[in-house]
Design an enzyme around this catalytic site. Structure first.
Site, PDB file in Angstrom:
ATOM      1  N   ASN A   7       0.877  -1.177   0.000  1.00  0.00           N
ATOM      2  CA  ASN A   7       0.000   0.000   0.000  1.00  0.00           C
ATOM      3  C   ASN A   7       0.912   1.223   0.000  1.00  0.00           C
ATOM      4  O   ASN A   7       1.457   1.600   1.039  1.00  0.00           O
ATOM      5  CB  ASN A   7      -0.884  -0.047   1.255  1.00  0.00           C
ATOM      6  CG  ASN A   7      -1.925   1.055   1.270  1.00  0.00           C
ATOM      7  OD1 ASN A   7      -1.852   1.988   0.467  1.00  0.00           O
ATOM      8  ND2 ASN A   7      -2.868   0.953   2.186  1.00  0.00           N
ATOM      9  N   ARG A  78      -2.577  -2.218  -3.449  1.00  0.00           N
ATOM     10  CA  ARG A  78      -3.800  -1.440  -3.274  1.00  0.00           C
ATOM     11  C   ARG A  78      -3.684  -0.222  -4.188  1.00  0.00           C
ATOM     12  O   ARG A  78      -2.777   0.591  -4.021  1.00  0.00           O
ATOM     13  CB  ARG A  78      -3.928  -0.991  -1.826  1.00  0.00           C
ATOM     14  CG  ARG A  78      -5.076  -0.042  -1.619  1.00  0.00           C
ATOM     15  CD  ARG A  78      -5.269   0.252  -0.152  1.00  0.00           C
ATOM     16  NE  ARG A  78      -6.477   1.029   0.032  1.00  0.00           N
ATOM     17  CZ  ARG A  78      -6.497   2.308   0.386  1.00  0.00           C
ATOM     18  NH1 ARG A  78      -5.366   2.952   0.619  1.00  0.00           N
ATOM     19  NH2 ARG A  78      -7.631   2.940   0.530  1.00  0.00           N
ATOM     20  N   HIS A 167     -13.199   2.616  -0.785  1.00  0.00           N
ATOM     21  CA  HIS A 167     -13.310   1.568   0.246  1.00  0.00           C
ATOM     22  C   HIS A 167     -13.919   0.288  -0.313  1.00  0.00           C
ATOM     23  O   HIS A 167     -14.435  -0.539   0.443  1.00  0.00           O
ATOM     24  CB  HIS A 167     -14.206   2.008   1.433  1.00  0.00           C
ATOM     25  CG  HIS A 167     -13.615   3.046   2.329  1.00  0.00           C
ATOM     26  ND1 HIS A 167     -14.393   3.944   3.014  1.00  0.00           N
ATOM     27  CD2 HIS A 167     -12.334   3.313   2.673  1.00  0.00           C
ATOM     28  CE1 HIS A 167     -13.622   4.743   3.739  1.00  0.00           C
ATOM     29  NE2 HIS A 167     -12.366   4.378   3.539  1.00  0.00           N
ATOM     30  N   ARG A 228     -12.677  15.183   7.517  1.00  0.00           N
ATOM     31  CA  ARG A 228     -13.367  15.577   6.270  1.00  0.00           C
ATOM     32  C   ARG A 228     -14.826  15.902   6.547  1.00  0.00           C
ATOM     33  O   ARG A 228     -15.483  15.224   7.350  1.00  0.00           O
ATOM     34  CB  ARG A 228     -13.305  14.437   5.248  1.00  0.00           C
ATOM     35  CG  ARG A 228     -11.935  14.219   4.700  1.00  0.00           C
ATOM     36  CD  ARG A 228     -11.896  13.001   3.788  1.00  0.00           C
ATOM     37  NE  ARG A 228     -10.895  12.062   4.237  1.00  0.00           N
ATOM     38  CZ  ARG A 228     -10.778  10.809   3.823  1.00  0.00           C
ATOM     39  NH1 ARG A 228     -11.609  10.328   2.930  1.00  0.00           N
ATOM     40  NH2 ARG A 228      -9.835  10.028   4.302  1.00  0.00           N
ATOM     41  N   GLU A 370      -8.424  -5.369   4.833  1.00  0.00           N
ATOM     42  CA  GLU A 370      -8.182  -5.060   3.424  1.00  0.00           C
ATOM     43  C   GLU A 370      -6.952  -5.787   2.884  1.00  0.00           C
ATOM     44  O   GLU A 370      -6.950  -6.222   1.736  1.00  0.00           O
ATOM     45  CB  GLU A 370      -8.024  -3.539   3.243  1.00  0.00           C
ATOM     46  CG  GLU A 370      -9.370  -2.832   3.338  1.00  0.00           C
ATOM     47  CD  GLU A 370      -9.257  -1.315   3.395  1.00  0.00           C
ATOM     48  OE1 GLU A 370      -8.943  -0.802   4.479  1.00  0.00           O
ATOM     49  OE2 GLU A 370      -9.483  -0.663   2.370  1.00  0.00           O
TER      50      GLU A 370
END
Ligand code: ADP
Length: 389
Positions: A7, A78, A167, A228, A370
């Protein structure tokens, strides 16, 4: 099969070495401050590597030690943005790498780093198959009426402005595990899944597929997140633009200074819950705003899927914060949701049901993973490609 999961961020490289059949992690780590050279900040830290290739050299020893004489079979990356093209994980070649690179404008912080990671591996281990697993791919099944924004068509045709969703790897993995827990074939599984980490998104699942999701053109839309804002009236940005805010000012305000941080002064859910429990009114309001907004999405997606058969919580907050789960569930009485207070408070790393037997909609907590999902997808793509003619 032994898979190295990578990643890559713009200045970091996270990795795991996984034995896919055994489901085990043989090694994992993180290199930070890539490209920040001449670290020498006097705190005893090693200087950051110059680039992703040098970062790989740094972790090479740890990877080899973990392998104990065995060799890697593949690398799984990823990749944040797969645009409209990638609906599935793919075996990487030069053309695919260039296609990912062409998506850089849609994910300027992420895709360039993913490409650097892929090229660094190709240089170091040219014969090792590499697979790209896209964060957007699971949402390629959204119907057009869900991915379209009601703006002039040329924004889509000329600039690719539409809902992509993110996601996806987590939502897909969690959908499969939740269906298995409820003993429903995944292709018959209708649910709402809330992935609540620092970034947060909620997805409507019908027949095991994503039919709507709260993140949009970028991972900013939708829920209240750590830093956010999620949804807001776009005219606010026009108003601020006229008042002299630059694009960079707006970007930083919306992505780094909003959400829980903007409302409560802290982006970490644990701290916000603790402060609210100690009587801090701003923190209590931040929790109310965040849980109310999520409850509205859950209600909307319940309708979108034609009656969800489960509500699933996952990721850092979803898996760990019984307080936040109960705030959300308390707003879902109209859907017949009833949490079992004891089951909700109990912590476990296993997938579990936390609603009462009488709850019309079962509520589940399903830990996401993940890296495991990327390793499994990588192994499946490599296995398929090696039997292909
Ligand atoms: P990321 O999106 O960076 O992968 P995570 O999935 O790790 O994020 O989620 C991070 C969030 O989870 C933070 O807001 C953190 O406070 C929250 N969290 C982690 N553990 C707990 C806990 N025990 N109780 C409440 N919140 C928690």
């Amino acid at each position: 099969m032994l898979v190295l999961v990578i990643n890559s961020g713009s200045s970091s490289l996270k990795y795991q070495v996984r034995d896919v059949e055994a489901g085990s992690v043989l090694a994992e780590g993180l290199v930070e401050k890539i490209g920040m050279g001449n670290g020498g900040d006097g705190d005893g830290q090693v200087e950051g590597p110059r680039d992703h290739a040098e970062a790989l050299e740094q972790v090479d020893g740890a990877i080899h030690e973990a392998l104990g004489g065995r060799t890697l079979d593949a690398v799984g990356h990823r990749v944040v943005h797969g645009g409209e093209r990638f609906a599935e994980p793919v075996l990487v070649n030069n053309e695919i790498t260039r296609a990912i690179e062409r998506l850089n404008p849609l994910a300027p912080l992420h895709n360039p780093a993913n490409v650097l990671g892929i090229r660094a591996i190709a240089k170091k281990w040219p014969d090792l198959p590499q697979v790209a697993v896209f964060d957007t791919a699971f949402h390629r099944t959204l119907p057009e009426y869900a991915w379209r924004y009601a703006v002039p068509d040329e924004l889509y045709t000329n600039h690719g402005i539409r809902r992509y969703g993110f996601h996806g790897t987590s939502h897909e993995y969690v959908a499969h595990r939740a269906a298995a827990l409820l003993d429903v074939p995944v292709e018959e599984f209708d649910a709402v899944i809330a992935h609540l980490g620092n970034g947060a998104s909620v997805t409507a699942i019908r027949g095991g597929q994503s039919i709507d999701t709260s993140m949009g053109f970028t991972p900013l839309e939708g829920l209240v997140m750590g830093t956010r804002s999620g949804d807001l009236d776009p005219s606010i940005l026009v108003f601020l633009g006229r008042a002299g805010w630059s694009a960079e000012d707006l970007d930083s305000m919306l992505n780094r200074r909003s959400g829980l941080k903007g409302l409560a002064g802290n982006n970490d859910m644990r701290s916000v819950v603790e402060a609210a429990e100690a009587g801090d009114a701003r923190s209590a309001m931040a929790l109310a705003v965040a849980s109310y907004r999520l409850a509205k999405y859950i209600g909307g997606y319940h309708v979108a899927v034609g009656g969800a058969k489960a509500l699933v919580f996952t990721a850092g907050i979803g898996e760990n914060s019984h307080q936040f789960r109960s705030l959300v569930a308390a707003r879902l009485g109209a859907l017949g949701v009833e949490l079992d207070a004891g089951l909700n408070r109990e912590w476990s790393k296993e997938p579990r049901v936390i609603s009462t037997p009488g709850s019309v909609l079962p509520v589940l907590v399903v830990p996401t993973d993940e890296e495991r999902a990327i390793a499994e997808a990588t192994a499946a793509v490599v296995a398929r490609s090696s039997v292909a003619p």
